[in-house]
Design a protein around this motif. Structure first.
Motif, mmCIF file in Angstrom:
data_model
loop_
_atom_site.group_PDB
_atom_site.id
_atom_site.type_symbol
_atom_site.label_atom_id
_atom_site.label_comp_id
_atom_site.label_asym_id
_atom_site.label_seq_id
_atom_site.Cartn_x
_atom_site.Cartn_y
_atom_site.Cartn_z
ATOM 1 N N SER A 164 0.834 -1.204 0.000
ATOM 2 C CA SER A 164 0.000 0.000 0.000
ATOM 3 C C SER A 164 0.873 1.260 0.000
ATOM 4 N N LYS A 165 0.285 2.353 -0.415
ATOM 5 C CA LYS A 165 1.016 3.623 -0.449
ATOM 6 C C LYS A 165 0.968 4.270 0.939
ATOM 7 N N TRP A 166 1.675 3.644 1.857
ATOM 8 C CA TRP A 166 1.662 4.093 3.249
ATOM 9 C C TRP A 166 2.273 5.482 3.406
ATOM 10 N N TYR A 167 3.181 5.852 2.518
ATOM 11 C CA TYR A 167 3.864 7.157 2.622
ATOM 12 C C TYR A 167 2.939 8.311 2.262
ATOM 13 N N GLU A 168 1.758 8.007 1.706
ATOM 14 C CA GLU A 168 0.777 9.049 1.385
ATOM 15 C C GLU A 168 -0.257 9.218 2.502
ATOM 16 N N MET A 169 -0.166 8.362 3.535
ATOM 17 C CA MET A 169 -1.175 8.373 4.602
ATOM 18 C C MET A 169 -0.832 9.412 5.660
ATOM 19 N N GLN A 170 -1.840 9.733 6.457
ATOM 20 C CA GLN A 170 -1.617 10.592 7.619
ATOM 21 C C GLN A 170 -0.900 9.790 8.713
ATOM 22 N N VAL A 171 -0.347 10.511 9.667
ATOM 23 C CA VAL A 171 0.456 9.860 10.705
ATOM 24 C C VAL A 171 -0.370 8.843 11.502
ATOM 25 N N MET A 172 -1.596 9.197 11.853
ATOM 26 C CA MET A 172 -2.444 8.284 12.616
ATOM 27 C C MET A 172 -2.739 7.015 11.818
ATOM 28 N N ASP A 173 -2.992 7.171 10.511
ATOM 29 C CA ASP A 173 -3.249 6.003 9.668
ATOM 30 C C ASP A 173 -1.996 5.148 9.515
ATOM 31 N N GLN A 174 -0.841 5.781 9.479
ATOM 32 C CA GLN A 174 0.405 5.024 9.406
ATOM 33 C C GLN A 174 0.615 4.194 10.669
ATOM 34 N N LYS A 175 0.248 4.735 11.810
ATOM 35 C CA LYS A 175 0.358 3.979 13.058
ATOM 36 C C LYS A 175 -0.600 2.783 13.051
ATOM 37 N N ASN A 176 -1.820 3.016 12.588
ATOM 38 C CA ASN A 176 -2.776 1.910 12.502
ATOM 39 C C ASN A 176 -2.312 0.848 11.506
ATOM 40 N N LEU A 177 -1.694 1.321 10.416
ATOM 41 C CA LEU A 177 -1.165 0.386 9.428
ATOM 42 C C LEU A 177 -0.059 -0.473 10.034
ATOM 43 N N LEU A 178 0.770 0.124 10.854
ATOM 44 C CA LEU A 178 1.849 -0.610 11.508
ATOM 45 C C LEU A 178 1.290 -1.668 12.459
ATOM 46 N N ILE A 179 0.223 -1.324 13.159
ATOM 47 C CA ILE A 179 -0.414 -2.296 14.057
ATOM 48 C C ILE A 179 -0.946 -3.490 13.263
ATOM 49 N N LEU A 180 -1.572 -3.210 12.123
ATOM 50 C CA LEU A 180 -2.078 -4.290 11.282
ATOM 51 C C LEU A 180 -0.946 -5.157 10.735
ATOM 52 N N MET A 181 0.150 -4.532 10.364
ATOM 53 C CA MET A 181 1.290 -5.298 9.860
ATOM 54 C C MET A 181 1.833 -6.237 10.931
ATOM 55 N N MET A 182 1.812 -5.803 12.168
ATOM 56 C CA MET A 182 2.258 -6.677 13.259
ATOM 57 C C MET A 182 1.286 -7.839 13.465
ATOM 58 N N LYS A 183 -0.016 -7.594 13.281
ATOM 59 C CA LYS A 183 -1.007 -8.659 13.409
ATOM 60 C C LYS A 183 -0.900 -9.655 12.251
ATOM 61 N N PHE A 184 -0.583 -9.163 11.065
ATOM 62 C CA PHE A 184 -0.505 -10.030 9.890
ATOM 63 C C PHE A 184 0.852 -10.708 9.753
ATOM 64 N N ARG A 185 1.753 -10.434 10.680
ATOM 65 C CA ARG A 185 3.097 -10.994 10.578
ATOM 66 C C ARG A 185 3.078 -12.517 10.616
ATOM 67 N N HIS A 186 2.150 -13.088 11.386
ATOM 68 C CA HIS A 186 2.026 -14.539 11.486
ATOM 69 C C HIS A 186 0.793 -14.978 10.691
ATOM 70 N N PRO A 187 0.965 -15.691 9.585
ATOM 71 C CA PRO A 187 -0.183 -16.096 8.762
ATOM 72 C C PRO A 187 -1.051 -17.130 9.467
ATOM 73 N N LEU A 188 -2.302 -17.214 9.041
ATOM 74 C CA LEU A 188 -3.201 -18.238 9.562
ATOM 75 C C LEU A 188 -2.747 -19.603 9.056
ATOM 76 N N GLU A 189 -2.697 -20.577 9.965
ATOM 77 C CA GLU A 189 -2.221 -21.903 9.610
ATOM 78 C C GLU A 189 -3.050 -22.972 10.303
#
Length: 222
Positions: A164-189
């Motif tokens: 995603s174009k995270w560099y175009e997002m606002q700071v708050m959205d970038q923080k939320n995006l980072l939280i999601l990336m940490m949640k998606f780090r481990h795939p469903l298995e």
């Protein structure tokens, strides 16, 4: 197929007709139960694949600069909510099917070991052994393949978030995006006791283990 109805003497004229009919019915009932259980598991897994693919497509909208500037917060909020719901249901699925996978994979491993061992001992059964091992391998491959599907779609979801174009997002959205990336780090298995994660790699390991165990048993007895 070796089960006989108790109470009927072998000398009785009803012994063979009754037992042959009951054995055939019992065989097809068992095969139908196995097929129905596998089909139910596959349908549920395909549901999760559809949900994860939908989330991936939604995250793909974040590659559009206009969408990123106007609707990032709503997309991330929706993705978080949907992913949490899928994750909760998926955990319940693992609790429900781990023993089914365990029984099927153990049974398949035993079939492979015993069949290969029989082939090495009695050469006349070679053709029948090939058919038996092939059927067992196909069954285990299908089970492991659907486990691989869940993992692949889960990884694709994380990849879509990364692209995603995270560099175009606002700071708050970038923080939320980072939280999601940490949640998606481990795939469903899909997981089961003794075999770990269910994937194509699991299928290969089971086949290799079957051949290795058979070789050891053959060496001990011959």
């Amino acid at each position: 197929m070796l089960f006989t109805i108790p109470g009927i003497s072998r000398e009785s004229i009803f012994f063979y007709p009754t037992n042959v009919i009951s054995q055939v019915i019992l065989y097809y009932v068992n095969v139908s139960m196995v097929a129905i259980s596998d089909t139910a598991i596959m349908i549920v897994i395909m549901y999760f694949e559809g949900q994860l693919c939908a989330i991936t497509e939604l995250l793909g909208e974040l590659e559009d600069e206009i969408v990123v500037k106007d609707n990032t917060s709503n997309i991330l909020r929706t993705v978080y909510k949907e992913h949490k719901e899928v994750l909760d249901i998926f955990q319940e699925l693992i609790k429900s099917v781990w023993h089914t996978y365990f029984h099927k994979l153990v049974a398949g491993l035993l079939y492979i070991c015993l069949t290969i061992f029989t082939v090495q001992s009695i050469k006349e059964t070679f053709f029948l052994a090939i058919i038996t091992v092939q059927g067992v391998l196909i069954l285990m491959y299908i089970l492991c393949y659907f486990g691989q599907i869940v993992r692949n779609t889960s990884e694709a979801m994380a990849e879509a978030l990364y692209l995603s174009k995270w560099y175009e997002m606002q700071v708050m959205d970038q923080k939320n995006l980072l939280i999601l990336m940490m949640k998606f780090r481990h795939p469903l298995e899909l997981e089961t006791f003794g075999f770990g994660t269910i994937s194509i790699y699991t299928f290969v390991q089971i086949f290799k283990a079957g051949v290795s165990y058979t070789t050891i048993i053959y060496t001990l007895f011959y």
